[in-house]
Design a protein around this motif. Sequence first.
Motif, PDB file in Angstrom:
ATOM      1  N   GLY A  30       0.791  -1.228   0.000  1.00  0.00           N
ATOM      2  CA  GLY A  30       0.000   0.000   0.000  1.00  0.00           C
ATOM      3  C   GLY A  30       0.815   1.265   0.000  1.00  0.00           C
ATOM      4  O   GLY A  30       0.272   2.351  -0.265  1.00  0.00           O
ATOM      5  N   ASP A  31       2.118   1.187   0.302  1.00  0.00           N
ATOM      6  CA  ASP A  31       2.964   2.375   0.222  1.00  0.00           C
ATOM      7  C   ASP A  31       2.973   2.896  -1.219  1.00  0.00           C
ATOM      8  O   ASP A  31       2.913   2.127  -2.171  1.00  0.00           O
ATOM      9  CB  ASP A  31       4.404   2.057   0.631  1.00  0.00           C
ATOM     10  N   THR A  32       3.077   4.203  -1.359  1.00  0.00           N
ATOM     11  CA  THR A  32       3.163   4.824  -2.680  1.00  0.00           C
ATOM     12  C   THR A  32       4.588   5.320  -2.909  1.00  0.00           C
ATOM     13  O   THR A  32       5.180   5.936  -2.022  1.00  0.00           O
ATOM     14  CB  THR A  32       2.187   6.003  -2.804  1.00  0.00           C
ATOM     15  N   ASP A  77      18.298  12.888 -16.490  1.00  0.00           N
ATOM     16  CA  ASP A  77      18.966  13.739 -15.508  1.00  0.00           C
ATOM     17  C   ASP A  77      18.018  13.962 -14.328  1.00  0.00           C
ATOM     18  O   ASP A  77      16.797  13.834 -14.452  1.00  0.00           O
ATOM     19  CB  ASP A  77      19.326  15.085 -16.147  1.00  0.00           C
ATOM     20  N   ASN A  78      18.622  14.251 -13.162  1.00  0.00           N
ATOM     21  CA  ASN A  78      17.874  14.758 -12.023  1.00  0.00           C
ATOM     22  C   ASN A  78      16.775  13.794 -11.547  1.00  0.00           C
ATOM     23  O   ASN A  78      15.578  14.097 -11.608  1.00  0.00           O
ATOM     24  CB  ASN A  78      17.258  16.121 -12.384  1.00  0.00           C
ATOM     25  N   VAL A  79      17.184  12.659 -11.012  1.00  0.00           N
ATOM     26  CA  VAL A  79      16.246  11.639 -10.525  1.00  0.00           C
ATOM     27  C   VAL A  79      15.794  11.986  -9.102  1.00  0.00           C
ATOM     28  O   VAL A  79      16.614  12.284  -8.241  1.00  0.00           O
ATOM     29  CB  VAL A  79      16.911  10.239 -10.524  1.00  0.00           C
ATOM     30  N   ARG A  80      14.491  11.925  -8.873  1.00  0.00           N
ATOM     31  CA  ARG A  80      13.925  12.184  -7.541  1.00  0.00           C
ATOM     32  C   ARG A  80      12.979  11.046  -7.175  1.00  0.00           C
ATOM     33  O   ARG A  80      12.188  10.591  -8.013  1.00  0.00           O
ATOM     34  CB  ARG A  80      13.129  13.490  -7.511  1.00  0.00           C
ATOM     35  N   VAL A  81      13.042  10.599  -5.928  1.00  0.00           N
ATOM     36  CA  VAL A  81      12.180   9.518  -5.438  1.00  0.00           C
ATOM     37  C   VAL A  81      11.615   9.907  -4.082  1.00  0.00           C
ATOM     38  O   VAL A  81      12.346  10.376  -3.207  1.00  0.00           O
ATOM     39  CB  VAL A  81      12.951   8.185  -5.308  1.00  0.00           C
ATOM     40  N   THR A  82      10.311   9.721  -3.903  1.00  0.00           N
ATOM     41  CA  THR A  82       9.640  10.000  -2.641  1.00  0.00           C
ATOM     42  C   THR A  82       8.749   8.821  -2.275  1.00  0.00           C
ATOM     43  O   THR A  82       8.094   8.243  -3.144  1.00  0.00           O
ATOM     44  CB  THR A  82       8.775  11.279  -2.742  1.00  0.00           C
ATOM     45  N   VAL A  83       8.741   8.478  -0.990  1.00  0.00           N
ATOM     46  CA  VAL A  83       7.897   7.380  -0.503  1.00  0.00           C
ATOM     47  C   VAL A  83       6.814   7.955   0.414  1.00  0.00           C
ATOM     48  O   VAL A  83       7.109   8.756   1.305  1.00  0.00           O
ATOM     49  CB  VAL A  83       8.727   6.332   0.268  1.00  0.00           C
ATOM     50  N   VAL A  84       5.568   7.540   0.180  1.00  0.00           N
ATOM     51  CA  VAL A  84       4.439   7.947   1.015  1.00  0.00           C
ATOM     52  C   VAL A  84       3.857   6.685   1.648  1.00  0.00           C
ATOM     53  O   VAL A  84       3.362   5.812   0.937  1.00  0.00           O
ATOM     54  CB  VAL A  84       3.354   8.667   0.189  1.00  0.00           C
TER      55      VAL A  84
END
Length: 222
Positions: A110-112, A187-194
Amino acid sequence: MKTRLVVVSFTILMAGGLAHQAAAGPVAVLNPSFEDNKAALVPSDGNFTVGVVPEWEDNFPAPASAGLFNPPGTEPTPPNGDVVLFLNPGGFVVQDLENGAGSFIPFNVGDTIHVEVDAHDRNGTMPQLRADIRTLPNTSIVGGSQLMVVNDAVGYSTLFYEFTVATAASQGFLVFDGVAPGQINLDNVRVTVVPEPASIAIWSLLGLVGVSGYWIRRKTRK
């Protein structure tokens, strides 16, 4: 007794919520703009590496169809720095997702997971970029990869992937791979976990139940 029970209940609430939210927020992507060691690897315009991408070869080495590229001045300027990752068809890179302390991030069902990357279609052929979140031995934890068309041949546009974890895992790694036709510059990789919200709500409810239990007990004693 009053202070002890309230503290215990509050501790239950916070421990549960914080344990699940440990991975919340931006992930510490290593070498997100592919600038590491550029002076030695790709010091001049037009230079490129073959199968060498620092911090992006976890678990699986990059093939010859992937590498670093220092675009010449006649090509679009990268959004962040001078160097980009190039992927030709079949090229891929892999990086473990870690927190700022260098530990693997665990994932719950269920994490996004949000992944953003700036992409350029170098040949004007509208290639596709596949992204996935996997765990060893190379199994997707998000129900399969996602494909997006890279159609900006005059600059860099942001691709946005949103994954929902389908299989819990103690670690996960981000995979990018190029799909024909043509070369993709990234370029410019971003990762966020909710974190998955239901689990946070359950832990919060447990803490509130503990607090309520104390007040009921206190009232009964009166």
